[in-house]
Write a protein that holds these residues in place. Structure first.
Motif: not given
Length: 325
Positions: A244-245, A253-255, A258-260, A284-285
């Motif tokens: 993802s990074h 959009w990475t953070d 990762l929540t998703f 949280d998404v």
């Protein structure tokens, strides 16, 4: 009647009898899967060309690589994933369901090529497939899952499949869903929504079959297996963080991805009848992404006719009563 007509022999191969159902979930899942049948050629992806041309080059590159990654994963599922699960089926009807699942995984893999051929040049497509075929994180992900398919137990194979379809796909799904929530690339995202609808059935059905076997284990065996399961998820998530990074840092959009991803990891665990691992919830998404998923959704429960319902509570661990026909 002649004597030859009365001759019988020991059964060499049994005919499948759909009028004699050992597990009613097999019949219900078959009906659900067949009612959801679709093909990528029915979606007018070319209508996205105007949106595509307006996207910054960096976002187009991210979009295309996300779809290339999804192509690899669906190829793995269509060639190996569904095939190995058939070998451990409890009923002949379960094998029929996996035949359907395997075919639809092939439809999923092909659908990304339909999007590529519409939006990208031949040279760009060749570069994308070279990228995904040599990307360390994509290849690591495929290797971890496929080694379990090759040598894991029946329960381990089911866990690997559910983790892949209910969790790991979603780092790639994030991009088209984000655009859909912003009313862009609508037709490409509609294909993703159709795939998500399929994967929701696959993950829940395979998770249900897993729970049947898991519940037959002793408490000590369950504890040991649970340790293996969570260790595998940690390993996959660590690799997915790196992926993802690589894919999303440049667009920022990475953070949110990762929540998703963590939210969907919890969904995968709940499909398997296990407790969630991460604190992340639907709240949280990114609401734009959740809106993208829910747009035009027509269902409110897992086994409704043709909708795309997605929320965590709708795919959590189910009992036989929840599948009441």
């Amino acid at each position: 009647m002649s004597e030859t007509e009365n001759l019988t022999v020991p059964t060499y191969y049994s005919a499948i009898d759909w009028n004699s159902i050992e597990d009613s979930i097999d019949k219900y899942t078959w009906e659900k899967l067949t009612s959801q049948f679709w093909l990528d050629t029915r979606v007018p992806v070319s209508n996205d060309l105007d949106d595509w041309r307006k996207l910054p080059q960096l976002e187009r590159d991210t979009f295309a690589k996300a779809f290339a990654g999804l192509t690899l994963l669906d190829t793995l599922q269509s060639v190996d994933g569904a095939e190995v699960l058939k070998h451990d089926a409890r009923t002949p009807q379960e094998i029929a369901c996996f035949n359907n699942i395997q075919f639809m995984e092939s439809v999923h893999a092909k659908s990304y090529s339909t999007i590529f051929s519409t939006l990208n040049t031949k040279k760009e497509i060749e570069e994308l497939f070279n990228w995904v075929d040599t990307n360390v994180y994509m290849q690591t992900k495929a290797e971890i899952i496929n080694k379990i398919y090759e040598s894991g137990t029946a329960l381990q194979k089911k866990v690997a499949s559910v983790f892949l379809e209910t969790c790991l796909f979603y780092s790639g799904f994030y991009t088209p869903l984000l655009y859909l929530g912003n009313n862009k690339m609508i037709n490409s995202a509609e294909i993703i929504k159709l795939i998500i609808r399929d994967e929701s059935v696959h993950g829940t059905y395979i998770g249900y079959k897993f729970q049947l076997g898991f519940n037959e284990l002793s408490e000590d065996e369950q504890s040991e297996f649970r340790d293996w399961m969570y260790e595998l998820l940690y390993k996959l998530y660590e690799n997915e963080e790196n992926y993802s990074h690589l894919l999303y840092d440049k667009v920022g959009w990475t953070d949110e991805v990762l929540t998703f991803l963590r939210y969907n990891a919890n969904k995968a665990l709940m499909n398997l009848g296990q407790d969630p691992l991460f604190p992340d919830t639907a709240a949280d998404v990114n609401p734009v992404v959740m809106n993208g998923i829910s747009t035009s959704s027509s269902n409110h429960d897992f086994f409704s006719q043709v909708g795309n319902s997605y929320l965590l509570g709708e795919v959590e661990a189910m009992s036989d009563e929840d599948y009441d026909i």
